[in-house]
Design a protein around this motif. Sequence first.
Motif, PDB file in Angstrom:
ATOM      1  N   GLY A 120      36.079  47.825  35.447  1.00  0.00           N
ATOM      2  CA  GLY A 120      37.388  47.786  36.098  1.00  0.00           C
ATOM      3  C   GLY A 120      37.424  48.613  37.371  1.00  0.00           C
ATOM      4  O   GLY A 120      37.958  48.174  38.394  1.00  0.00           O
ATOM      5  N   VAL A 121      36.826  49.807  37.319  1.00  0.00           N
ATOM      6  CA  VAL A 121      36.870  50.716  38.470  1.00  0.00           C
ATOM      7  C   VAL A 121      35.904  50.289  39.572  1.00  0.00           C
ATOM      8  O   VAL A 121      36.263  50.259  40.759  1.00  0.00           O
ATOM      9  N   LEU A 122      34.669  49.958  39.204  1.00  0.00           N
ATOM     10  CA  LEU A 122      33.628  49.708  40.202  1.00  0.00           C
ATOM     11  C   LEU A 122      33.522  48.254  40.637  1.00  0.00           C
ATOM     12  O   LEU A 122      32.966  47.975  41.704  1.00  0.00           O
ATOM     13  N   LEU A 123      34.039  47.332  39.839  1.00  0.00           N
ATOM     14  CA  LEU A 123      33.924  45.914  40.186  1.00  0.00           C
ATOM     15  C   LEU A 123      35.282  45.300  40.491  1.00  0.00           C
ATOM     16  O   LEU A 123      35.426  44.563  41.469  1.00  0.00           O
ATOM     17  N   GLY A 124      36.292  45.597  39.669  1.00  0.00           N
ATOM     18  CA  GLY A 124      37.600  44.970  39.858  1.00  0.00           C
ATOM     19  C   GLY A 124      38.389  45.540  41.014  1.00  0.00           C
ATOM     20  O   GLY A 124      38.869  44.799  41.885  1.00  0.00           O
ATOM     21  N   PHE A 211      40.423  42.328  35.980  1.00  0.00           N
ATOM     22  CA  PHE A 211      41.464  41.614  36.720  1.00  0.00           C
ATOM     23  C   PHE A 211      42.702  42.484  36.926  1.00  0.00           C
ATOM     24  O   PHE A 211      43.435  42.299  37.906  1.00  0.00           O
ATOM     25  N   GLY A 212      42.946  43.437  36.022  1.00  0.00           N
ATOM     26  CA  GLY A 212      43.991  44.419  36.283  1.00  0.00           C
ATOM     27  C   GLY A 212      43.636  45.263  37.484  1.00  0.00           C
ATOM     28  O   GLY A 212      44.492  45.573  38.325  1.00  0.00           O
ATOM     29  N   GLY A 213      42.354  45.641  37.594  1.00  0.00           N
ATOM     30  CA  GLY A 213      41.906  46.382  38.768  1.00  0.00           C
ATOM     31  C   GLY A 213      42.010  45.568  40.038  1.00  0.00           C
ATOM     32  O   GLY A 213      42.325  46.103  41.113  1.00  0.00           O
ATOM     33  N   VAL A 214      41.748  44.263  39.948  1.00  0.00           N
ATOM     34  CA  VAL A 214      41.890  43.393  41.120  1.00  0.00           C
ATOM     35  C   VAL A 214      43.338  43.400  41.607  1.00  0.00           C
ATOM     36  O   VAL A 214      43.615  43.528  42.808  1.00  0.00           O
ATOM     37  N   PHE A 337      43.566  38.203  26.232  1.00  0.00           N
ATOM     38  CA  PHE A 337      43.259  37.046  27.078  1.00  0.00           C
ATOM     39  C   PHE A 337      44.534  36.482  27.711  1.00  0.00           C
ATOM     40  O   PHE A 337      44.536  36.056  28.871  1.00  0.00           O
ATOM     41  N   ALA A 338      45.622  36.467  26.939  1.00  0.00           N
ATOM     42  CA  ALA A 338      46.893  35.969  27.470  1.00  0.00           C
ATOM     43  C   ALA A 338      47.390  36.867  28.603  1.00  0.00           C
ATOM     44  O   ALA A 338      47.893  36.373  29.634  1.00  0.00           O
ATOM     45  N   LEU A 339      47.260  38.176  28.438  1.00  0.00           N
ATOM     46  CA  LEU A 339      47.657  39.102  29.508  1.00  0.00           C
ATOM     47  C   LEU A 339      46.785  38.902  30.749  1.00  0.00           C
ATOM     48  O   LEU A 339      47.279  38.955  31.885  1.00  0.00           O
ATOM     49  N   THR A 340      45.495  38.686  30.531  1.00  0.00           N
ATOM     50  CA  THR A 340      44.583  38.440  31.657  1.00  0.00           C
ATOM     51  C   THR A 340      44.968  37.165  32.392  1.00  0.00           C
ATOM     52  O   THR A 340      44.978  37.126  33.639  1.00  0.00           O
ATOM     53  N   ALA A 341      45.276  36.105  31.642  1.00  0.00           N
ATOM     54  CA  ALA A 341      45.704  34.848  32.268  1.00  0.00           C
ATOM     55  C   ALA A 341      46.982  35.047  33.063  1.00  0.00           C
ATOM     56  O   ALA A 341      47.160  34.469  34.152  1.00  0.00           O
TER      57      ALA A 341
END
Length: 356
Positions: A120-124, A211-214, A337-341
């Motif tokens: 999350g930190v280094l990629l997102g 995706f939260g990091g994005v 998964f629903a939260l990510t979507a």
Amino acid sequence: MSTFTSPSTDGKNGTTNRTMNGTMNATTHGAGNETTRHPRLSGMTWLVWRQHRAAYWTVLAATVLCVAWMIYQRAQMMDFLHAYGFPAKNLDDAGKQFDPYSGAFTSVTTGLTAIPVILGVLLGAPLFAGDLENGTAKLIAAQSVSRNRWLATKLALTGLVVTVTTVTLSAVFAWWWNPIKPHYTDIDWTSREFFNTTGPAPVALSLLSVFGGVLIGVILRRTLAAMVVTLGFTVALQMVWGHFKLSLGDIVTATSKPISPGGMITFPEVPRTAHVIDTSYVSGSGKLFDLTTCTDTLSEEATTSCMKKADIVGGSIDYIPISQMSSMQWFGASTLFALTAGIVAFLFIWGRKRLV
């Protein structure tokens, strides 16, 4: 200096020209076949991969090393189990003999539980924040490629790398753990080191973290700030997940049969690897009492009298069997998964407007 040769009617020259043309056509045709046989990334996919190839290759290389280490550790453990006489001999009696293999579990699971935070930190977080901060986003927006395609390609390729990585690590770790999973009671399957590193749990946690990091990066538009906030987000996500994960299972209650008044209080037997949630006394009417009931008495006779007065006739244990582990993980993962979507949909609906 270029030269031009006029067509010749000479038979020899005509044969030479036909041979050269045939060779060029064959070479071109062969190159086309080679391209077909060996497809390569192109267009926006190639651009995104090239832009983030250092991060992608680092993640994939770390995955290969971790998988190799787990395969080696499993081989060592299986050699010990065969020499020890497992499963004929109880593994709980192995004592310190099994400590090196238990320690290997601890070292690996510590790293695996940190994967969602690291990704999350280094990629997102830097995925779009870096482009927004250094102006690359404006350059891409000025091209013929739509922002939707740019957004979709980045998210899809990053999601693919994260999914391949976490699925592989989860599967290999489960393969390593499975031989002793139903037998070794010193490992708590509800702990984050084991519950969060097998099945769909690590995949769902990692995708939501990335995706939260994005989204955080798109909002803040600054790489360093996005990484710091994403760190807090991923840690909070782990804490919330750990708080609610036991509620994903169905609690089973086992109660001992009533015994004669004045007799010894007994507790029911539960599966060896079950996670015990609560233990209490039970009265003849079914009322539950804490185990501290009647412990303030000074003599055995007084304790017995207290028990009789409270009508305590047996014990009750609430537990979750290990057989529910998989269903709990899938139930929880479906929520993640629903939260990510939802985050991905929000990025396409609102976030793409900020990608300039």
